[in-house]
Enzyme design. Sequence first.
Site, PDB file in Angstrom:
ATOM      1  N   ALA A 137       1.143  -1.638  11.226  1.00  0.00           N
ATOM      2  CA  ALA A 137       0.763  -2.752  10.627  1.00  0.00           C
ATOM      3  C   ALA A 137       0.144  -2.800   9.247  1.00  0.00           C
ATOM      4  CB  ALA A 137      -0.677  -3.495  11.501  1.00  0.00           C
ATOM      5  N   MET A 138      -0.207  -3.722   8.346  1.00  0.00           N
ATOM      6  CA  MET A 138      -0.957  -3.781   7.387  1.00  0.00           C
ATOM      7  C   MET A 138      -1.668  -4.815   7.006  1.00  0.00           C
ATOM      8  SD  MET A 138      -0.999  -2.162   4.424  1.00  0.00           S
ATOM      9  CE  MET A 138      -2.086  -3.074   2.814  1.00  0.00           C
ATOM     10  N   GLU A 139      -3.036  -4.610   6.454  1.00  0.00           N
ATOM     11  CA  GLU A 139      -4.030  -5.370   6.502  1.00  0.00           C
ATOM     12  C   GLU A 139      -3.963  -6.385   5.095  1.00  0.00           C
ATOM     13  OE1 GLU A 139      -5.556  -1.467   4.407  1.00  0.00           O
ATOM     14  OE2 GLU A 139      -4.385  -2.000   5.893  1.00  0.00           O
ATOM     15  N   HIS A 183      -7.665  -3.447  14.763  1.00  0.00           N
ATOM     16  CA  HIS A 183      -8.063  -2.565  13.695  1.00  0.00           C
ATOM     17  C   HIS A 183      -7.608  -3.317  12.297  1.00  0.00           C
ATOM     18  CE1 HIS A 183      -7.088   1.481  11.269  1.00  0.00           C
ATOM     19  NE2 HIS A 183      -6.563   0.630  10.441  1.00  0.00           N
ATOM     20  N   GLU A 184      -6.503  -4.033  12.187  1.00  0.00           N
ATOM     21  CA  GLU A 184      -6.395  -5.009  10.913  1.00  0.00           C
ATOM     22  C   GLU A 184      -7.273  -6.097  10.741  1.00  0.00           C
ATOM     23  OE1 GLU A 184      -4.034  -3.386   9.163  1.00  0.00           O
ATOM     24  OE2 GLU A 184      -3.566  -2.345  10.610  1.00  0.00           O
ATOM     25  N   GLU A 193      -9.438   3.406   6.512  1.00  0.00           N
ATOM     26  CA  GLU A 193      -9.031   3.397   7.749  1.00  0.00           C
ATOM     27  C   GLU A 193      -9.680   4.136   9.002  1.00  0.00           C
ATOM     28  OE1 GLU A 193      -6.434   2.348   7.911  1.00  0.00           O
ATOM     29  OE2 GLU A 193      -5.536   2.021   5.929  1.00  0.00           O
ATOM     30  N   GLU A 230       0.792  -1.187  -0.005  1.00  0.00           N
ATOM     31  CA  GLU A 230       0.070  -0.022   0.025  1.00  0.00           C
ATOM     32  C   GLU A 230       0.940   1.159   0.001  1.00  0.00           C
ATOM     33  OE1 GLU A 230      -4.015   1.122   2.206  1.00  0.00           O
ATOM     34  OE2 GLU A 230      -2.652   0.687   3.386  1.00  0.00           O
TER      35      GLU A 230
END
Length: 847
Positions: free
Chosen positions: A266-268, A299-300, A322, A125
């Site tokens: 973090a990254m989803e 969140h993720e 987000e 991303e």
Amino acid sequence: MPGENLTRIEAQERRTIVDTHSYEVSLDLTKGDTVFASRTVVRFSATAGADTFIDLISNNVRTITLNGRDIPVWAHTDSRIALNGLEQENELIVDADCMYTNTGEGLHRFVDPVDGEVYLYSQFEVPDSRRMFTVFEQPDLKATFQFTVTAPAEWAIVSNSPTPEPTLHGDGSATWHFEPTPRISSYITALIAGPYESTFSELTSASGRVIPLGVYGRKSLWSFLDADYIFDKTREGFAYYEEKFAYPYPFAKYDQLFVPEFNAGAMENAGAVTFTESYVFRSKVTDAVKERRVVTILHELAHMWFGDLVTMKWWNDLWLNESFAEWASTIATAEATEWTEAWTTFNAMEKTWAYRQDQLPSTHPVVAEINDLEDVQVNFDGITYAKGGSVLKQLAAWVGIEQFFAGVAAYFAKHEWGNTEVGDLLAELETTSGRELDTWARKWLTTAGVNTLTPLIEEGADGSISRFAIVQTAPADYPTIRPHRLGVGFYSLRGDDLVRVHHIEIDVDGDRTEVAELKGQKRPDLVLLNDEDLAYAKIRLDERSLRTAIAHLRDIQDPLARSLVWGAAWDQTRDAESSATDYIDLVLRNIGDESESTTVRTTLAQLQLAANAYVAPEKRAASRQRVADALWELAQAAEPGSDSQLQFVTSFATAASTPEQWERVRQVREGEVVFTDLEIDTDLSWQLLVSLAAGGVVSEAVVDAALAEDNTAKGGEFAAQAKAALPTAEAKRAAWDSLVKSDDLPNTIVRSATLGFTHPAGVELLRDFVAPYFEMILPIWESRSYQIAQYLITGLYPAALADRGLRDATRAWLAANGQATPALRRLVLENLAGVERALAVQERDAE
């Protein structure tokens, strides 16, 4: 970088031509330290006879084949491959080499200094899947992705689909053939590879499926990774979301991987979430960090539905991803985990961030105008995350929480595996709530700026309220007056406690809202607008309430109410309506009794900013000394082993500014002064050493010796920070040259070194770098990846000077570079805004 941008218009035009079906991506990770082989087969339909392009960043394209015909490799220019004469159904095959990075973008390669092991992870991303394979790099061209990976046989290989059994080869390598993913966007595909340790568990989804769970981490950190706790929070999140969203988890498995040198929290990635290793606790951390990790986990997880299952069409609706995940993770943390005060944390941390961002010259509507990829790169900000999350909290209160969740569930059911715009969500919420939301959306989502709410109170002779109104104002640049749902709390002293004696919840709209139901009430000691924090607005304390807060903030029993008062006092300081010295008084008088870790963390950071940049220059040295001395006393008085004790000790070390204070830091680090139940563990020892380096108490050789004892990735980051903090012209020049004249350093070392370089203890040395700073901006922007350029342009700005000379130099650069890329100008404008605000607050403090 030149040639790597993509405009929204180009993406829209390409979407009218192309519809993607599938990708088959074959990667060979055995080709050495710098490149890997990437072969992509893309199948897509198109308007017959049309021309378009596909994205790839590569320094060596070997072959390009479109529908069986060879395309010359010079069709690949910059980051694009020209595709001409398309057919109705197409097959494109591209064979190329791609480059590993050390910037946290694309496929990042890391060598563990502890054992020499190599670890890889992807971060795509916004526009970086094109750094690993050939792809139509935009979120509304979804497809299935099938990865085949050749790598050392002893490695763990993780992607979006479950990891298959590998085929072993005689040369010590192996090949993994993954099953295709569902139809997803390219930016949430993933590859994590290396000798990661792992442990596994499972849960049963609402659908009845058994979902495999995995937790991964580096070998040298594995003993610190508390996987069982992570599994527990994941299960709690799964149960909460599947019930509230009325939609079972959409992917085949759920892995959570803690990876080195990660830029974000973090990254989803779908089914393969990557996290920063800051969430692997090798030393004692504050409750604020522990809670933040839980919020990040949830969140993720929320993104698996909002973002991965249903995805925005273009990046102007990045906020949909987000903001929703920010709101959902907070309510889930508060209602499904032991961290029941998560909304207090949200107020102290997220809303503080949002209000600050919303008052910068770069502020923008929640639904931002994203013209190209460079716009979106700088748009991961406090508006997209925190203001959007705050607005959704207010929207949930506006329509009703049950109706809100019902609308969200209908949204997932209707748009599963598709792409949406903001209106698609609002349409479902209108249906479930019966409320018209066009007006609300126009005022909250398409306009920028934060409103200020001030109580107007008139008092009768008997001490009762004869008039109560709420006055709403807006900044001149963003004059929108908005509707708010909010509470009004009355707090009065009862013995030693400041307790809420009355509360109402009302709708506020217009410049002035009369609140007739409060007439006749006895005027309390403190009036708190936005009690319970439903609304997004700055609030003001009337004069009597502010006096009460300074004297008795610690005596408010409700932690959310305390957080709101802390925030109101800070806003009034930042807006030069009250003095920085008064704010310092407020903090030092009350922070010792604050129980909420994130409130303490946020407030201590603001205290140091006030002392370092907001007090009048002639008071600054005395204020810094006073603050550090007070923090030392607070640390000594804190409960042994408590969260506050740790925060006060580390904050004291950061604030130290005199020889006597640095001597105390040395004594603590070397064990000559002992705090009961406070262990000087690895990370705390480093934090104390950074302070000593900034004070000139230790030499570079001492830092090197500490690194030899802790030759880890984290140790390397601390060492870079400490060396850059050394208060000599030679040390500053060496740090500057390592960052600006060389591009060899990885992302986390760059970030750490900039923190040390601008340490307030060496502020006078920064004057020699003002002119070089402005000379380096354009070359850095043009030659580095976005992430590294941002770290340098933001991190090396000598903000600690906070004087007119820096302000004027910044204005001069902006005036001379009016044609610079908007994303670059935004970074410089934000730097300038911080200095201009500091000067205004200094002037107020001097009065």
